[in-house]
Motif scaffolding. Structure first.
Motif, PDB file in Angstrom:
ATOM      1  N   UNK A 122      -5.054  -6.878  10.394  1.00  0.00           N
ATOM      2  CA  UNK A 122      -6.654  -6.592  10.373  1.00  0.00           C
ATOM      3  C   UNK A 122      -6.992  -5.637  11.537  1.00  0.00           C
ATOM      4  N   UNK A 123      -6.364  -4.597  11.959  1.00  0.00           N
ATOM      5  CA  UNK A 123      -6.678  -3.653  12.714  1.00  0.00           C
ATOM      6  C   UNK A 123      -7.260  -2.319  12.156  1.00  0.00           C
ATOM      7  N   UNK A 124      -8.298  -2.158  13.103  1.00  0.00           N
ATOM      8  CA  UNK A 124      -9.049  -0.872  12.590  1.00  0.00           C
ATOM      9  C   UNK A 124      -8.694   0.301  13.426  1.00  0.00           C
ATOM     10  N   UNK A 125      -9.504   0.763  14.417  1.00  0.00           N
ATOM     11  CA  UNK A 125      -9.370   1.799  15.373  1.00  0.00           C
ATOM     12  C   UNK A 125      -8.999   1.597  16.856  1.00  0.00           C
ATOM     13  N   UNK A 152      -6.314   1.084  -1.700  1.00  0.00           N
ATOM     14  CA  UNK A 152      -7.451   2.034  -1.196  1.00  0.00           C
ATOM     15  C   UNK A 152      -7.889   1.632  -0.163  1.00  0.00           C
ATOM     16  N   UNK A 153      -8.142   0.283  -0.074  1.00  0.00           N
ATOM     17  CA  UNK A 153      -8.846  -0.301   1.321  1.00  0.00           C
ATOM     18  C   UNK A 153      -7.981   0.071   2.585  1.00  0.00           C
ATOM     19  N   UNK A 154      -6.620   0.219   2.109  1.00  0.00           N
ATOM     20  CA  UNK A 154      -5.904   0.462   3.585  1.00  0.00           C
ATOM     21  C   UNK A 154      -5.824   1.908   4.131  1.00  0.00           C
ATOM     22  N   UNK A 155      -6.687   2.681   3.331  1.00  0.00           N
ATOM     23  CA  UNK A 155      -6.546   4.066   3.946  1.00  0.00           C
ATOM     24  C   UNK A 155      -7.210   3.958   5.294  1.00  0.00           C
ATOM     25  N   UNK A 156      -6.617   4.776   6.279  1.00  0.00           N
ATOM     26  CA  UNK A 156      -7.185   4.914   7.411  1.00  0.00           C
ATOM     27  C   UNK A 156      -7.042   3.455   8.572  1.00  0.00           C
ATOM     28  N   UNK A 157      -6.687   2.426   8.108  1.00  0.00           N
ATOM     29  CA  UNK A 157      -6.695   1.280   8.943  1.00  0.00           C
ATOM     30  C   UNK A 157      -5.321   1.533  10.004  1.00  0.00           C
ATOM     31  N   UNK A 158      -5.430   0.715  11.061  1.00  0.00           N
ATOM     32  CA  UNK A 158      -4.650   1.002  12.429  1.00  0.00           C
ATOM     33  C   UNK A 158      -3.067   1.088  11.740  1.00  0.00           C
ATOM     34  N   UNK A 159      -2.904  -0.274  11.113  1.00  0.00           N
ATOM     35  CA  UNK A 159      -1.410  -0.187  10.454  1.00  0.00           C
ATOM     36  C   UNK A 159      -1.110   1.010   9.614  1.00  0.00           C
ATOM     37  N   UNK A 160      -2.018   1.563   8.666  1.00  0.00           N
ATOM     38  CA  UNK A 160      -1.412   2.710   8.038  1.00  0.00           C
ATOM     39  C   UNK A 160      -1.189   3.774   8.830  1.00  0.00           C
ATOM     40  N   UNK A 161      -2.048   4.266   9.797  1.00  0.00           N
ATOM     41  CA  UNK A 161      -1.977   5.202  10.719  1.00  0.00           C
ATOM     42  C   UNK A 161      -0.715   5.202  11.473  1.00  0.00           C
ATOM     43  N   UNK A 162      -0.744   3.903  12.126  1.00  0.00           N
ATOM     44  CA  UNK A 162       0.692   3.602  12.786  1.00  0.00           C
ATOM     45  C   UNK A 162       2.009   3.922  12.105  1.00  0.00           C
ATOM     46  N   UNK A 163       2.063   3.521  10.824  1.00  0.00           N
ATOM     47  CA  UNK A 163       3.185   3.506  10.111  1.00  0.00           C
ATOM     48  C   UNK A 163       3.474   4.631   9.372  1.00  0.00           C
ATOM     49  N   UNK A 164       2.545   5.343   9.025  1.00  0.00           N
ATOM     50  CA  UNK A 164       2.430   6.425   7.879  1.00  0.00           C
ATOM     51  C   UNK A 164       1.926   7.855   8.004  1.00  0.00           C
ATOM     52  N   UNK A 165       1.062   7.880   9.292  1.00  0.00           N
ATOM     53  CA  UNK A 165       0.521   9.012   9.387  1.00  0.00           C
ATOM     54  C   UNK A 165       1.286  10.330   9.361  1.00  0.00           C
ATOM     55  N   UNK A 166       0.849  11.391   8.514  1.00  0.00           N
ATOM     56  CA  UNK A 166       1.476  12.482   7.880  1.00  0.00           C
ATOM     57  C   UNK A 166       1.854  12.675   6.568  1.00  0.00           C
ATOM     58  N   UNK A 167       1.654  11.249   6.022  1.00  0.00           N
ATOM     59  CA  UNK A 167       1.823  11.337   4.316  1.00  0.00           C
ATOM     60  C   UNK A 167       0.381  11.491   3.812  1.00  0.00           C
ATOM     61  N   UNK A 168       0.371  12.229   2.492  1.00  0.00           N
ATOM     62  CA  UNK A 168      -0.786  12.246   1.767  1.00  0.00           C
ATOM     63  C   UNK A 168      -1.055  10.984   1.251  1.00  0.00           C
ATOM     64  N   UNK A 169      -2.154  10.550   1.168  1.00  0.00           N
ATOM     65  CA  UNK A 169      -2.686   9.199   0.714  1.00  0.00           C
ATOM     66  C   UNK A 169      -3.409   9.120  -0.668  1.00  0.00           C
ATOM     67  N   UNK A 170      -2.726   8.314  -1.446  1.00  0.00           N
ATOM     68  CA  UNK A 170      -3.262   7.955  -2.807  1.00  0.00           C
ATOM     69  C   UNK A 170      -3.539   6.415  -2.889  1.00  0.00           C
ATOM     70  N   UNK A 171      -4.810   6.080  -3.288  1.00  0.00           N
ATOM     71  CA  UNK A 171      -5.211   4.700  -3.326  1.00  0.00           C
ATOM     72  C   UNK A 171      -4.625   4.151  -4.753  1.00  0.00           C
ATOM     73  N   UNK A 172      -4.381   2.825  -4.797  1.00  0.00           N
ATOM     74  CA  UNK A 172      -3.849   2.192  -6.302  1.00  0.00           C
ATOM     75  C   UNK A 172      -3.989   0.850  -5.975  1.00  0.00           C
ATOM     76  N   UNK A 173      -4.974   0.188  -6.454  1.00  0.00           N
ATOM     77  CA  UNK A 173      -5.398  -1.098  -6.416  1.00  0.00           C
ATOM     78  C   UNK A 173      -4.765  -2.366  -7.362  1.00  0.00           C
ATOM     79  N   UNK A 174      -3.810  -1.612  -8.169  1.00  0.00           N
ATOM     80  CA  UNK A 174      -3.147  -2.821  -9.149  1.00  0.00           C
ATOM     81  C   UNK A 174      -1.748  -2.316  -9.449  1.00  0.00           C
ATOM     82  N   UNK A 175      -0.859  -2.851  -9.845  1.00  0.00           N
ATOM     83  CA  UNK A 175       0.604  -2.571 -10.198  1.00  0.00           C
ATOM     84  C   UNK A 175       0.671  -1.407 -10.925  1.00  0.00           C
ATOM     85  N   UNK A 176      -0.156  -1.295 -12.235  1.00  0.00           N
ATOM     86  CA  UNK A 176      -0.119  -0.346 -12.933  1.00  0.00           C
ATOM     87  C   UNK A 176      -0.536   1.124 -12.348  1.00  0.00           C
ATOM     88  N   UNK A 177      -1.590   0.966 -11.697  1.00  0.00           N
ATOM     89  CA  UNK A 177      -1.886   1.973 -11.021  1.00  0.00           C
ATOM     90  C   UNK A 177      -0.975   2.618  -9.898  1.00  0.00           C
TER      91      UNK A 177
END
Length: 375
Positions: A122-125, A152-177
């Motif tokens: 639940x980490x933001x910035x 999509x809600x994980x874009x820009x969260x603290x954990x996303x930035x900490x673990x994955x910064x540098x990757x292009x982001x694509x939001x997908x909110x279900x397994x098919x997407x």
């Protein structure tokens, strides 16, 4: 090896930290080393999809396979998670290619310098993710095309930035997407990494092999099948996980708030129920260690911070990260958890399955592989 045997992190030889660097070596990233020996199987591929299924430990594969047969149809081996065997630690270990001690995400929750508790999910910035986790991620270092596909809600969260910064982001909110976005990213050479969270949720809430868990496992099978069938020539799919899980019976739950001996000398609590961090009042550390060892006996390792670090469970820990680890670290073994009534939400004590400790069922994760050869 049984599910409750102790497994130590295989940093440098066979942990999640070696996965993306080995992938990079296969794709010709300068300076990358294929520690995992992926090259022989992935020879000739120029694009790789990595799917992480939260909670799909290696010991859960046989339980899930009747509902997701694809899991036993792919070539498989195992890796270890880092310690603690929990989502934010493992995601950052994979994303940075570094052991937890180096990247500093050292638990589900850890203490902040101001004495507060940081929940990494639940980490933001605040704190700044780039400062709290200072190691450049593999995505920043790779020098090739990389894409992250997650909710999509994980874009820009603290954990996303900490673990994955540098990757292009694509939001997908279900397994098919998720499968569609991952396959779209494979239209060009590079790496796409996807994250699927649902199996872990149903394990926590309903238990491993519950009806809800089985249904979630079937969805995992459908997701992997779509990816396998949709891979373009010259592409590979790697499926892994962040940790496994273990159902804990009611009689294995110890609540520090219910036992005065376990509450004495405690100034703060973090970590999680299978890997509990205790921050002690001045001069109380030895007494806290004695109390927990007396109550828990052989059902837990009770270590001082110094003992935990010296054991190598985190890899080397720089001085700036030491304070995030508890003064006392309680690592539960067998079917035991240490709850922290009054220190964490009551819902934690209502879970069925847990993880975070050093047992094989928590620490051992699969690495499943499928390759569609070049034309």
């Amino acid at each position: 090896m049984t599910a409750l045997d102790v497994v130590r992190p295989a940093y440098g030889s066979g942990s999640l930290a070696e996965l993306l660097p080995s992938v990079g070596a296969v794709l010709g990233v300068p300076g990358a080393t294929d520690v995992l020996g992926l090259g022989a199987r992935l020879d000739g591929v120029d694009r790789i999809a990595v799917l992480l299924v939260d909670g799909l430990g290696a010991y859960q594969i046989p339980v899930a396979a009747p509902h997701a047969p694809i899991l036993t149809q792919l070539a498989g081996r195992t890796l270890t998670s880092g310690f603690p065997s929990t989502t934010p630690v493992s995601l950052t270990t994979l994303g940075t290619g570094a052991a937890p001690g180096a990247h500093g995400i050292l638990g589900f929750t850890t203490r902040r310098p101001d004495g507060g508790v940081l929940n990494h999910i639940k980490w933001d910035t605040d704190p700044d993710p780039a400062a709290w986790q200072p190691v450049p991620t593999w995505f920043e270092r790779a020098g090739i095309r990389t894409t992250l596909v997650t909710k999509a809600d994980f874009r820009g969260t603290g954990l996303t930035v900490a673990a994955y910064r540098g990757a292009a982001f694509a939001g997908a909110d279900n397994p098919y997407a998720l499968s569609e976005a991952m396959l779209a990213a494979l239209a060009e050479p590079g790496v796409v990494y996807g994250y699927h969270p649902d199996l872990d949720h149903h394990g926590h809430v309903s238990g491993i092999d519950s009806d809800q868990w089985r249904a979630a496992a079937a969805v995992v099978g459908e997701l992997i099948t779509r990816l396998v069938e949709g891979l373009p020539p010259g592409a590979a799919l790697l499926v892994t996980a962040d940790h496994g899980q273990l159902d804990i019976p009611l009689d294995g739950r110890v609540d520090l708030a219910a036992d005065p001996a376990l509450g004495a000398g405690i100034a703060g609590v973090a970590g999680e129920a299978r890997a509990r961090y205790l921050y002690t009042r001045d001069g109380a550390t030895a007494d806290v260690v004695d109390a927990y060892r007396s109550v828990l006996g052989s059902s837990a390792w009770v270590l001082t911070r110094e003992e935990a670090v010296e054991s190598g469970l985190y890899g080397p820990v720089p001085p700036g990260h030491l304070g995030r680890i508890g003064d006392v670290v309680v690592i539960c073994l067998d079917h035991t958890v240490v709850l922290a009534g009054g220190w964490e939400p009551p819902a934690v004590g209502e879970l069925v399955a847990y993880h975070g400790s050093v047992t094989a069922t928590e620490m051992t994760v699969p690495l499943l592989t499928y390759v569609r050869p070049p034309v």
